[in-house]
Structure formats: structure tokens, C-alpha cells
Enzyme design. Structure first.
Site, PDB file in Angstrom:
ATOM      1  N   LYS A  18       0.624  -0.745  -0.060  1.00  0.00           N
ATOM      2  CA  LYS A  18       0.062   0.143  -0.309  1.00  0.00           C
ATOM      3  C   LYS A  18       0.975   1.417  -0.230  1.00  0.00           C
ATOM      4  O   LYS A  18       1.912   1.449   0.292  1.00  0.00           O
ATOM      5  CB  LYS A  18      -1.208   0.214   1.098  1.00  0.00           C
ATOM      6  CG  LYS A  18      -0.440   0.128   2.661  1.00  0.00           C
ATOM      7  CD  LYS A  18       0.037   1.714   2.663  1.00  0.00           C
ATOM      8  CE  LYS A  18       0.475   1.356   4.382  1.00  0.00           C
ATOM      9  NZ  LYS A  18       1.570   2.864   5.024  1.00  0.00           N
ATOM     10  N   ALA A 105      10.482  -3.276   5.782  1.00  0.00           N
ATOM     11  CA  ALA A 105      10.850  -1.806   6.838  1.00  0.00           C
ATOM     12  C   ALA A 105      10.490  -0.741   5.825  1.00  0.00           C
ATOM     13  O   ALA A 105      11.200   0.397   5.940  1.00  0.00           O
ATOM     14  CB  ALA A 105      11.240  -1.469   7.666  1.00  0.00           C
ATOM     15  N   GLY A 106       9.721  -0.553   5.134  1.00  0.00           N
ATOM     16  CA  GLY A 106       9.607   0.959   3.889  1.00  0.00           C
ATOM     17  C   GLY A 106       8.916   1.615   3.453  1.00  0.00           C
ATOM     18  O   GLY A 106       8.727   1.990   2.986  1.00  0.00           O
ATOM     19  N   ALA A 109       3.932  -1.437   4.165  1.00  0.00           N
ATOM     20  CA  ALA A 109       2.864  -2.922   5.017  1.00  0.00           C
ATOM     21  C   ALA A 109       2.802  -3.674   4.742  1.00  0.00           C
ATOM     22  O   ALA A 109       2.292  -5.041   4.446  1.00  0.00           O
ATOM     23  CB  ALA A 109       1.666  -1.871   4.628  1.00  0.00           C
ATOM     24  N   GLY A 110       4.636  -4.802   4.120  1.00  0.00           N
ATOM     25  CA  GLY A 110       4.654  -5.090   3.839  1.00  0.00           C
ATOM     26  C   GLY A 110       4.459  -6.781   4.267  1.00  0.00           C
ATOM     27  O   GLY A 110       3.724  -7.091   4.349  1.00  0.00           O
ATOM     28  N   SER A 112       2.677  -6.878   7.517  1.00  0.00           N
ATOM     29  CA  SER A 112       1.134  -6.074   7.421  1.00  0.00           C
ATOM     30  C   SER A 112       0.641  -7.083   6.892  1.00  0.00           C
ATOM     31  O   SER A 112      -0.511  -7.422   6.684  1.00  0.00           O
ATOM     32  CB  SER A 112       0.103  -4.774   7.896  1.00  0.00           C
ATOM     33  OG  SER A 112       0.784  -4.575   9.479  1.00  0.00           O
ATOM     34  N   ASP A 145      -2.193  -1.829  10.355  1.00  0.00           N
ATOM     35  CA  ASP A 145      -2.863  -2.298   9.061  1.00  0.00           C
ATOM     36  C   ASP A 145      -3.204  -3.659   8.473  1.00  0.00           C
ATOM     37  O   ASP A 145      -2.777  -3.485   7.067  1.00  0.00           O
ATOM     38  CB  ASP A 145      -1.212  -1.773   8.628  1.00  0.00           C
ATOM     39  CG  ASP A 145      -0.939  -0.182   9.215  1.00  0.00           C
ATOM     40  OD1 ASP A 145      -1.726   0.464   8.854  1.00  0.00           O
ATOM     41  OD2 ASP A 145       0.220  -0.047   8.527  1.00  0.00           O
TER      42      ASP A 145
HETATM   43  P1  ATP Z   1       4.180  -0.194   7.799  1.00  0.00           P
HETATM   44  O1  ATP Z   1       4.368   0.512   7.219  1.00  0.00           O
HETATM   45  O2  ATP Z   1       3.621  -1.399   8.143  1.00  0.00           O
HETATM   46  O3  ATP Z   1       4.625   0.147   8.985  1.00  0.00           O
HETATM   47  P2  ATP Z   1       6.496  -1.425   7.150  1.00  0.00           P
HETATM   48  O4  ATP Z   1       6.326  -1.354   5.298  1.00  0.00           O
HETATM   49  O5  ATP Z   1       7.479   0.008   7.416  1.00  0.00           O
HETATM   50  O6  ATP Z   1       5.674  -1.481   7.883  1.00  0.00           O
HETATM   51  P3  ATP Z   1       6.790  -3.894   7.081  1.00  0.00           P
HETATM   52  O7  ATP Z   1       7.949  -4.209   5.896  1.00  0.00           O
HETATM   53  O8  ATP Z   1       6.460  -4.049   7.514  1.00  0.00           O
HETATM   54  O9  ATP Z   1       7.442  -2.461   7.142  1.00  0.00           O
HETATM   55  O10 ATP Z   1       8.598  -4.268   7.972  1.00  0.00           O
HETATM   56  C1  ATP Z   1       8.752  -3.751  10.043  1.00  0.00           C
HETATM   57  C2  ATP Z   1       9.154  -4.693  10.908  1.00  0.00           C
HETATM   58  O11 ATP Z   1       7.840  -6.013  10.806  1.00  0.00           O
HETATM   59  C3  ATP Z   1      10.115  -4.801  10.333  1.00  0.00           C
HETATM   60  O12 ATP Z   1      11.707  -4.547  10.447  1.00  0.00           O
HETATM   61  C4  ATP Z   1      10.517  -6.797  10.103  1.00  0.00           C
HETATM   62  O13 ATP Z   1      11.445  -7.027  11.416  1.00  0.00           O
HETATM   63  C5  ATP Z   1       9.039  -7.429  11.211  1.00  0.00           C
HETATM   64  N1  ATP Z   1       8.145  -8.367  10.847  1.00  0.00           N
HETATM   65  C6  ATP Z   1       7.679  -9.026  10.289  1.00  0.00           C
HETATM   66  N2  ATP Z   1       6.988  -9.966  10.189  1.00  0.00           N
HETATM   67  C7  ATP Z   1       7.342  -9.411   8.950  1.00  0.00           C
HETATM   68  C8  ATP Z   1       7.269  -9.625   7.195  1.00  0.00           C
HETATM   69  N3  ATP Z   1       5.871 -10.980   7.322  1.00  0.00           N
HETATM   70  N4  ATP Z   1       7.601  -8.864   6.345  1.00  0.00           N
HETATM   71  C9  ATP Z   1       8.683  -8.132   6.781  1.00  0.00           C
HETATM   72  N5  ATP Z   1       8.475  -7.459   7.436  1.00  0.00           N
HETATM   73  C10 ATP Z   1       8.932  -8.107   8.774  1.00  0.00           C
END
Ligand code: ATP
Length: 312
Positions: A18, A105-106, A109-110, A112, A145
């Protein structure tokens, strides 16, 4: 993306990333959360989550961003599967393979998305017949999310981000995502926002999505969408990572209709006027060498979908 696993009885679910088109963040609440008003759009960067019965729990990382996937019990897909098992009285363990094409962690919401995919995959694998409301209820337990990737499309979210309402969006928007080497921690970005707000003494308004965004979406007007993009977390992300401002400004200078830090960053999202414009922008940004990776995607796309199994 690598080939799907071959374990017998595997169920595979494809789930989108997203981007937040507007993200308005309210004041810090006494319980440590913030009220949000945001509009999500699901975009065509996908993870695939495959589940199969296995002797013990295991996570098998695969795909472009395999390196960033946690393989322990903290993985959100494992937590989601265990929640379904517990709620539905299933006493089985799973092998969960994650083909990761959504940066980790980009701010897309990967994690989620993987949790949402795992909910749907477990429902299929164990033939539970859960309805959308039951899946959404479990999604909300896992994280604010996690509900959106089940439905995808374009949706407004309020509360902590889990209360969703669909938004009318015409046409297709063409995105370029500039992906950084290193992730940004979501709690760190919120903490920086709170610190900056306290320092400036500004009063924080009730979070509210602005009508300019709704009009741009209704009309399918990419230029208006570019102008309406807004993220309250952006100054905090820029404060922690000043290079992101340079990246955003470069994209706009190279012809993007608008650029914004996606969620809590560090991915920077650019909207362009066409598929060709997205290609041109990717070439210019690649030449400027300001980010690790560039991905093109379109939005909106639909939410999590079963693409294989268990009898395929
Ligand atoms: P958001 O936008 O929901 O805050 P994000 O996109 O910044 O999240 P995610 O890729 O969801 O970040 O990862 C955030 C943290 O969640 C990562 O540092 C990781 O340690 C943890 N995590 C737990 N499960 C997963 C997964 N299946 N894929 C990626 N990261 C995961």
C-alpha cells in the site's frame, strides 16, 4: 519472483503493498497511540505467502527482499497463522513460504500484507469458511494495517488506521517507488514527530482527510492527486533521513506529478501521468543514483487473493 513451493497441499495467496495518499496524524494519546486519518491505495507490488502442513513451524524466505524477512515467531505471517489455529481449534503447524517483492521496513506495510495473506491462506488450507468480517476482526487484532490488504483498492482509514471505508477512485494511477538501502523504524518516526511537535509548540489538529484528495480520486486526475499527496510523518522522516528530501525533490524535478514519503518511509512514492512517464522517471532517478532500487507499479489493485491450492 521465484517459483511457488511444491509441498503437497500448498495454498498460495498473493497480496499487495500500500501507499498512503494522505496521512494525517493526531496528537499523542495517553495510551501511546495516535489517531489517524488516512487514505490507502493498494499497488501492484506483491508478496506471495504459501502455507502447507509441516512438522513444526518454519518460515522459508524467498524473492527480491528475502534477506529482510524475520524467520522466527515474530514474523507477522506466523502470528496470523497461529491466531487462526488458536481461534478455530486447529492443532497443526505450518511451513510458511514468503516470496517478498514488497520492500521490508519500507513504509509499504509488507509485514501487515503477509499477515493478511496468511489469514486467508489458513482459512483455505483448513477449509474453515471464515467470512470477511471474521477475517477482518482477526486482522485488527494483529495490527492496524492488516485489515486493508484483505480488501485492497482505495480506502479511507480512521481510528488507529483499522476502521476502513471504501473510497471512489476512477482510473489507474502510475507510480514509481524509490526504495532505500536501509529501513526506517515506524515507532522511531512517530517518536521524532512527537519530539518535533513538542519542540515547536504547535497545536495538533484533529486528523482529517482533505477534500482535494477525494476530488482527485473521484475524477481520476493524476495531476490533482500529485498536488493532494500529504504525509504528516514526512518532516519526521526527513529529519531522521535528510537524503529522502533530496530524493523527493529530484523526482519532482524530473517530472513526477507529486512525490511523498510512503507511510513512515523510507520508500518515496511518485505519481506520474502515464506508464511511459513512470518509465522515464525511473530512468532519470536511476541515473541520479539517489536510491537502492526503483519499482514501477499501478494502483488501485484488488486485495489478497488465493492464487493456488490446496488441490492444484
Ligand atoms: P508499516 O508501514 O506497516 O509500518 P513497514 O512497511 O515500514 O511497515 P514492514 O515491511 O511491515 O515495514 O516491516 C516492519 C518490521 O516488521 C520489520 O522490521 C520486520 O522485522 C517485522 N516483520 C514481521 N513480519 C514481517 C514480514 N512477514 N515481512 C516483513 N517484515 C516483517
Amino acid at each position: 519472483m521465484t517459483a511457488a513451493p511444491t509441498l503437497p497441499g500448498t495454498v498460495t495467496v498473493r497480496v499487495p503493498a500500500k501507499v498512503n495518499l494522505q496521512l494525517h496524524v493526531g496528537a499523542l494519546r495517553p495510551d501511546g497511540y495516535h489517531d489517524l486519518a488516512t487514505v490507502f491505495q493498494a499497488v501492484s507490488l506483491h508478496d506471495e505467502v504459501s502455507v502447507a502442513r509441516w512438522d513444526g513451524w518454519q518460515v522459508v524466505p524467498a524473492g527480491t527482499y528475502a534477506d529482510g524477512i524475520p524467520t522466527d515467531e515474530d514474523n507477522l505471517a506466523v502470528r496470523a497463522a497461529k491466531l487462526v489455529a488458536e481461534r478455530c481449534g486447529v492443532d497443526e503447524s505450518l511451513s510458511i513460504r514468503i516470496d517478498k517483492d514488497i520492500p521490508v521496513a519500507g513504509g509499504m506495510a509488507g509485514g501487515s500484507a503477509d499477515a493478511a495473506a496468511a489469514l486467508l491462506a489458513c482459512d483455505q488450507l483448513w477449509a474453515l469458511g471464515l467470512d470477511r468480517d471474521e477475517l477482518a476482526e482477526m486482522a485488527a487484532v494483529l495490527g492496524s494495517d492488516v485489515t486493508f490488504p484483505l480488501s485492497g483498492g482505495t480506502a479511507m482509514a480512521t481510528g488507529r488506521g483499522e476502521q476502513l471505508a471504501p473510497v471512489l477512485a476512477r482510473g489507474t494511477f502510475h507510480w514509481v517507488f524509490a526504495i532505500s538501502d536501509e529501513g526506517l523504524s515506524t515507532p522511531a518516526v512517530y517518536a521524532e514527530l512527537d519530539r518535533m511537535r513538542e519542540e515547536s509548540g504547535e497545536s495538533v489538529a484533529e486528523p482529517q482527510v482533505r477534500p482535494d484528495l477525494m476530488a482527485a480520486l473521484r475524477q481520476g486526475d493524476a495531476a490533482a492527486l500529485g498536488n493532494a499527496l500529504h504525509n504528516d510523518l514526512e518532516p519526521a522522516a526527513f529529519s531522521l533521513r535528510p537524503d529522502l528530501r533530496e530524493l523527493r525533490d529530484a523526482g519532482v524535478e524530473f517530472g513526477a506529478l507529486g512525490g511523498i514519503v510512503s507511510g513512515s518511509g523510507p520508500t518515496v512514492a511518485f505519481v506520474t501521468e502515464s506508464h511511459e512517464a513512470a518509465l522515464d522517471l525511473s530512468v532519470s532517478l536511476a541515473a541520479a543514483d539517489l536510491c537502492r532500487d526503483l519499482r514501477r507499479a499501478k494502483g488501485p489493485v484488488h486485495g489478497a487473493q488465493v492464487v493456488a491450492g490446496p488441490r492444484d
